[in-house]
Structure formats: C-alpha cells, structure tokens
Design a protein around this motif. Structure first.
Motif, short mmCIF file in Angstrom:
data_model
loop_
_atom_site.label_atom_id
_atom_site.label_comp_id
_atom_site.label_asym_id
_atom_site.label_seq_id
_atom_site.Cartn_x
_atom_site.Cartn_y
_atom_site.Cartn_z
N VAL A 114 0.84 -1.21 0.00
CA VAL A 114 0.00 0.00 0.00
C VAL A 114 0.87 1.25 0.00
O VAL A 114 0.60 2.22 -0.72
CB VAL A 114 -0.96 -0.01 1.21
N ASN A 115 1.94 1.23 0.80
CA ASN A 115 2.86 2.37 0.82
C ASN A 115 3.53 2.54 -0.54
O ASN A 115 3.73 3.67 -1.01
CB ASN A 115 3.89 2.17 1.92
N ALA A 116 3.87 1.43 -1.20
CA ALA A 116 4.48 1.51 -2.52
C ALA A 116 3.50 2.10 -3.53
O ALA A 116 3.87 2.93 -4.38
CB ALA A 116 4.93 0.11 -2.97
N LEU A 117 2.23 1.69 -3.48
CA LEU A 117 1.20 2.27 -4.35
C LEU A 117 1.03 3.77 -4.10
O LEU A 117 0.91 4.56 -5.04
CB LEU A 117 -0.14 1.56 -4.13
N ASP A 118 1.01 4.13 -2.85
CA ASP A 118 0.87 5.54 -2.47
C ASP A 118 2.02 6.35 -3.07
O ASP A 118 1.82 7.41 -3.68
CB ASP A 118 0.85 5.65 -0.94
N ASN A 119 3.23 5.86 -2.91
CA ASN A 119 4.41 6.58 -3.42
C ASN A 119 4.40 6.67 -4.94
O ASN A 119 4.74 7.72 -5.51
CB ASN A 119 5.69 5.88 -2.94
N ALA A 120 4.00 5.58 -5.62
CA ALA A 120 3.99 5.59 -7.08
C ALA A 120 2.91 6.52 -7.62
O ALA A 120 3.13 7.27 -8.59
CB ALA A 120 3.78 4.17 -7.61
N LEU A 121 1.72 6.49 -7.02
CA LEU A 121 0.63 7.35 -7.45
C LEU A 121 0.98 8.82 -7.23
O LEU A 121 0.74 9.69 -8.10
CB LEU A 121 -0.65 6.98 -6.70
N ARG A 122 1.56 9.11 -6.08
CA ARG A 122 1.98 10.49 -5.78
C ARG A 122 3.02 10.97 -6.79
O ARG A 122 2.98 12.10 -7.27
CB ARG A 122 2.55 10.53 -4.36
N LYS A 123 3.96 10.09 -7.10
CA LYS A 123 5.03 10.42 -8.05
C LYS A 123 4.46 10.70 -9.44
O LYS A 123 4.93 11.59 -10.16
CB LYS A 123 6.02 9.25 -8.10
N SER A 151 -7.60 -1.36 -1.16
CA SER A 151 -6.72 -0.27 -0.72
C SER A 151 -6.50 0.72 -1.86
O SER A 151 -6.50 1.93 -1.65
CB SER A 151 -5.38 -0.84 -0.25
N TRP A 152 -6.31 0.17 -3.07
CA TRP A 152 -6.12 1.05 -4.23
C TRP A 152 -7.35 1.94 -4.46
O TRP A 152 -7.23 3.13 -4.72
CB TRP A 152 -5.84 0.20 -5.47
N GLU A 153 -8.52 1.36 -4.35
CA GLU A 153 -9.75 2.11 -4.57
C GLU A 153 -9.86 3.27 -3.57
O GLU A 153 -10.17 4.41 -3.94
CB GLU A 153 -10.96 1.20 -4.44
N ALA A 154 -9.62 2.97 -2.29
CA ALA A 154 -9.68 4.02 -1.27
C ALA A 154 -8.58 5.05 -1.48
O ALA A 154 -8.77 6.25 -1.27
CB ALA A 154 -9.57 3.40 0.12
N LEU A 155 -7.40 4.58 -1.91
CA LEU A 155 -6.26 5.47 -2.13
C LEU A 155 -6.53 6.43 -3.29
O LEU A 155 -6.30 7.64 -3.18
CB LEU A 155 -5.01 4.62 -2.42
N VAL A 156 -7.05 5.90 -4.40
CA VAL A 156 -7.36 6.74 -5.56
C VAL A 156 -8.42 7.77 -5.21
O VAL A 156 -8.31 8.95 -5.57
CB VAL A 156 -7.82 5.86 -6.75
N ASP A 157 -9.46 7.35 -4.46
CA ASP A 157 -10.47 8.30 -4.02
C ASP A 157 -9.86 9.42 -3.19
O ASP A 157 -10.25 10.59 -3.29
CB ASP A 157 -11.56 7.58 -3.20
N SER A 158 -8.91 9.06 -2.34
CA SER A 158 -8.29 10.05 -1.47
C SER A 158 -7.55 11.10 -2.30
O SER A 158 -7.65 12.31 -2.03
CB SER A 158 -7.32 9.36 -0.51
N PHE A 159 -6.82 10.65 -3.34
CA PHE A 159 -6.12 11.60 -4.20
C PHE A 159 -7.10 12.42 -5.04
O PHE A 159 -6.91 13.63 -5.24
CB PHE A 159 -5.13 10.86 -5.11
N ARG A 160 -8.15 11.78 -5.54
CA ARG A 160 -9.15 12.52 -6.32
C ARG A 160 -9.79 13.62 -5.46
O ARG A 160 -10.02 14.74 -5.93
CB ARG A 160 -10.23 11.57 -6.84
N TYR A 161 -10.08 13.28 -4.20
CA TYR A 161 -10.71 14.26 -3.32
C TYR A 161 -9.75 15.42 -3.03
O TYR A 161 -10.18 16.58 -2.94
CB TYR A 161 -11.14 13.60 -2.01
N ALA A 162 -8.47 15.11 -2.91
CA ALA A 162 -7.48 16.16 -2.66
C ALA A 162 -7.43 17.16 -3.81
O ALA A 162 -7.10 18.33 -3.62
CB ALA A 162 -6.10 15.54 -2.44
#
Length: 537
Positions: free
Chosen positions: A437-446, A504-515
């Motif tokens: 999950v942390n790796a996905l977070d870092n890659a999506l942010r990047k 986790s990816w679904e919740a993570l993507v939503d979090s970035f979309r909301y930001a």
C-alpha cells in the motif's frame, strides 16, 4: 438563586491509572492548559515527588498562570509518625500549589486490613495531616476513601471520620465510591446523612464499575454535594471514573446548576477530543454529548423529522457543547438523508427529479456490497459529484502492478508500477515502499505531482482494514478505510474488494481525487451539467 457546582478534574492523576494511559510531563502540561481554558475549578496534577514526570510537571506548572486551582494529591501521614516529618505532606507544600487533596481511610475494614493500625490512630492521621497543611496555608480536601462501603458496614466510624476532618479545619470532604459498587439510591441516602452530620462542604468521587459513576455523581449533587470529581472521557482505573464530559452539560443544561460559562461549555467537545488524542486512546463515537455520533442521524424517518425541527430527535442543541449535527448516508437512508447530506456538501438536488432516487438506490446497492459511507464522507462526495455530472476526472487509471520480495533474513521490499493518463499523456511510474500500500501511495503520488504539485503536501494518516464476512476466511471481502490530511483538512475514503490490495487502491485513488477537488472547483473549464436534477446555485 442558582447553585454553583465546583468541577474537580483528576484526569492527570486518577485518569492516568487507567490501563493503556501514560502521559508525559509535557502531555500533562498541555492537558492542564486546556482544562484551565475550559474553566474547571480544580486541576489535580499528580503526586509531587512520587515520580520524575510529576516532579517535572509541578516545577513547570510554576511558570504558568492558572485561573483553575492547581491541586496536589497525597496520603495522610504514616501511622505512628508526625505530620511535620512526613515526606509526602512536605512535598505537597513544596509544590507551591493553592490546594491539596489527601486520601484517608473511612472504612474500618481498610484501616485494619490495609493500614494495619487502630481506628483511633487512623483518625489522628487524618486530623494531623489536614491541620498541618492548613497551617501551611493550603485549601485542603479530604478524599474519604471507600466512604460508602464504610458507611454501610460501620456508619458510626464513617461519621467519626467526618467529624475529625471538620475539627482539623478541612475545606471539603469528598465522599469516594472507590470500588464503584454503590447504587444511586444508596448514594443519595448516605450523602444526606453525611451532610447532616457536619457543617463542611461536600464533594463526590465515583467510579464506573457498575456503569453508574455519572448517575451516582448526579444523585450526590441532588443530595447536597457541591463538588464533583471526575475525568475527561471517564478515564481511570478498572472501568474508569465519572465522565466529566457527561456530567458538566447534564448539570448545566438539564439540572440548572451553575457550572461553566456558556462560551466555555462550547469548548467541551474540543477538549474531550484533544485529551483523547494526547492520551492516544480511541474515543467512542457514541459517547454522549461529545462523541462523533452523539448527534448523528441515520434512519430516513429521523432525518425527515429533524429537517423540520431538530428537537424531534435531539435532546439539546449540539452547538451548546461544541458538537455538530451529522446526517449519515447508508443502506437505511431515505431521500431526506441524501438531500440533507448533499446540501451539507454544497450540492442542491432536486427532490422532484426521479433521477435523485437513482442516487439513493446506488448508495444502498454499494452499502449492500460492503461500502460504508457514514465513515467516508470524501468517497460519498465523489459519488455525488460523479452522479450529478459535476466532476471531471483529474486522471484516468490504466493499470498497476505490485511486486513484493521476501528474503530469508526477514527483510522485505515492495515495488509498485502505476500507469495513468493525465491530459492525454500516458504516465508510467515506479516506486518502492515498506509494504504494497505504501508503494502504491508513493507511485501514485510520483505520477501526479508533476501535474498537481500541491499533492506533495497530502499525507495518509490512518489505514484500517475490516473483514466483512469471516465465514469466507481468506477469500472474504474486506473494507479499507483511509484517512488523509492536507493543510489541516482531513477526509476519509473507502474501498471494498475480496482483494485487500484492490480495496486499498480504490480508497487510495479516491483520497487523491478528493485532494484535487479544490483545484478542480477553481477550474473554469468545468462545464456544469444537470442530468440528475442538480440546481445551480
């Protein structure tokens, strides 16, 4: 004339005896300052000299000004000794506080078993200790330990304790239900008997072993007690102490006692949650008055009624204690829930449009699948924006891949590859993390940061996974809730799948979309559409 009730907070002493609660000296100073601003009358800081944290607390407390009376705690002198030579009593004096609380035995069983001394010597210990601190100029309170148990077993001796304390010049006698086993009618009867025995101000200190600490404290006030001791959020040994967050508003708003100024009462919810954070103890969402769900409404009939008049399902105005009304959207939601929640989020849906019903049905369908929007407002807002045609995708997800290596030396590494499209540009990024999950977070942010630089300031603050159907064991669906923050704003998103990484990816993507919504709302290129009865405003 309105009767005033003194609030004695012992969160920093009795509260820290609760399992899992440990406060540093800095924590105690922070909490004490909050309590001081709230306006409680007494703040018990701890036991001077007993440990390094309390020593530091009282030393640092001398550098602050206090409107509340900072209070030190200690025991009566040791048996067969002199008060002026007692280390504990002298440390209380050295703490340079205006008030002191002394715990003294009032149950003959404890005198014989715990102190292993005579009943008369215990009375002398109480009297000598109070007199010594009074000579030093302190306001002195006697915490009559096990008073109610003592009164039940030997009322004559319990009354003798009261009389000896009065003779020594005590300012307050606080009757303690130390084992938390008394009932409200017993409290009332015994307090009335005590109040008629001596001419001293009385207080009450109750524990929650029968879940009656608040009820017992209120019963004592009705019987004549003028001080209540308790803790924020009810923290304390075993089942806890009387919860001041319930007691204070009940006294003031329900029983018409004078407790705190109305402006300070409005800070109660903020203080309760602040102390919860400092103590690192989860605060029950259904905690009365100050809990996140204390004024939350989920059933459609309830919501329909409170929209007409909140008094239909709220016993007080939540703003009086600094809380807010919340409308929950779930499988129990009716049209009123969705309309009200949409309005809170800034979207006015047309109730006469049949397409509004489709939004409600979609929410119910997703909740049936395991989604929980009452704890994920950000995901709900994204759903409403999409359904009402107000949202354009800031990015399009194409694919991701996770690789996790586990070595024999227990070391592990996760690597994520993420593919997105932004403004017709395909972006492929790779990032590592301490877990998938942390790796996905870092890659999506990047991948996003070049187009949306502000995303660098967004951070994940909480991650929760819940198995939805334990009977399916490892194939069960899971619900992932992610909490994120950005410049002081906090939001939560949800994802559901039988694959924990996908959820986790679904919740993570939503979090970035909301930001990115804030930026999206400012973009003039967004074309407002009205296919679902959205009302321009």
């Amino acid at each position: 004339m309105t009767t005033s009730i003194a609030i004695f907070d012992t969160t920093l002493r009795d509260g820290t005896q609760g399992e899992g609660i440990s406060l540093s000296a800095d924590d105690k100073i922070k909490i004490a300052r909050k309590l001081n601003a709230l306006g409680v009358h007494y703040i018990e800081g701890g036991i001077p000299g007993s440990n390094g944290k309390d020593i530091e607390f009282f030393n640092r407390a001398k550098t602050y000004s206090w409107s509340s009376k900072l209070t030190a705690f200690g025991s009566t002198r040791r048996k067969d000794s002199l008060a002026e030579q007692d280390v504990s009593l002298n440390r209380i004096i050295e703490a340079q506080v205006p008030a002191a609380t002394l715990v003294g035995k009032s149950w003959d069983f404890h005198v014989h078993t715990a102190l292993q001394t005579t009943l008369e010597e215990n009375l002398s210990m109480i009297g000598d200790s109070i007199a010594y601190l009074k000579q030093a100029g302190l306001e002195v309170m006697l915490d009559a330990e096990h008073f109610f148990d003592g009164y039940k077993h030997n009322p004559e001796y319990a009354r003798a304790v009261l009389k000896r304390a009065e003779e020594a010049g005590v300012d307050w006698i606080v009757m303690c239900d130390t084992n938390g086993g008394s009932l409200p009618h017993e409290i009332s009867e015994i307090v009335r008997g005590a109040v008629n025995t001596v001419k001293v101000k009385f207080g009450i200190h109750t524990h929650n072993d029968c879940e009656l600490a608040v009820a017992n404290a209120l019963a004592a006030v009705q019987a004549g007690a003028l001080q209540i001791q308790g803790t924020v959020n009810g923290y304390g040994e075993r089942c806890g102490n009387a919860n001041l967050c319930s007691i204070i508003p009940t006294l003031q708003l329900k029983m018409n006692y004078d407790v705190l100024p109305a402006t300070q009462l409005k800070e109660l919810t903020s203080v309760a949650r602040y102390v919860s954070e400092i103590a690192n103890v989860h605060m029950p969402i259904n905690q009365p008055y100050v809990g996140n769900a204390a004024f939350a409404h989920k059933g459609g009939i309830h919501v329909s009624a409170i929209l007409k008049d909140a008094r239909t399902y709220e016993h007080i105005e939540p703003e009086l204690v600094g809380n807010t009304q919340r409308i929950l959207v779930s499988e129990l939601a009716g049209q009123s829930n969705v309309l009200s929640k949409a309005a809170q989020l800034g979207y006015e849906l047309d109730a006469t449009n049949p397409e509004t019903r489709s939004i409600i049905e979609r929410i119910k369908e997703l909740e049936h699948q395991g989604y929980q929007f009452e704890g994920a407002d950000a995901s709900l807002e994204l759903l409403l924006r999409k359904a009402t045609g107000l949202s354009q995708d800031s990015f399009t997800f194409e694919a991701f891949k996770i690789i996790t290596d586990k070595a024999s030396d227990d070391s592990s590494c996760s690597e994520s590859i993420v593919k997105l499209t932004i403004d017709e540009e395909t972006i492929l990024t790779v990032a590592e993390g301490n877990g998938p999950v942390n790796a996905l977070d870092n890659a999506l942010r990047k991948a996003l940061v070049r187009h949306y630089p502000d995303i660098e300031h967004m951070h994940l603050t909480d991650y929760k996974v819940r198995v939805l159907d334990e009977n399916d064991t490892t194939a069960a669906k899971v619900r992932v809730l992610i909490e994120s923050t950005n410049f002081g704003n906090t939001w939560s998103t949800v994802g559901v799948s039988s694959n924990v990484i996908e959820a986790s990816w679904e919740a993570l993507v939503d979090s970035f979309r909301y930001a990115l919504i804030g930026k999206e709302k400012q973009t003039t290129a967004i074309q407002r559409k009205e296919p679902l009865g959205i009302v321009n405003h």
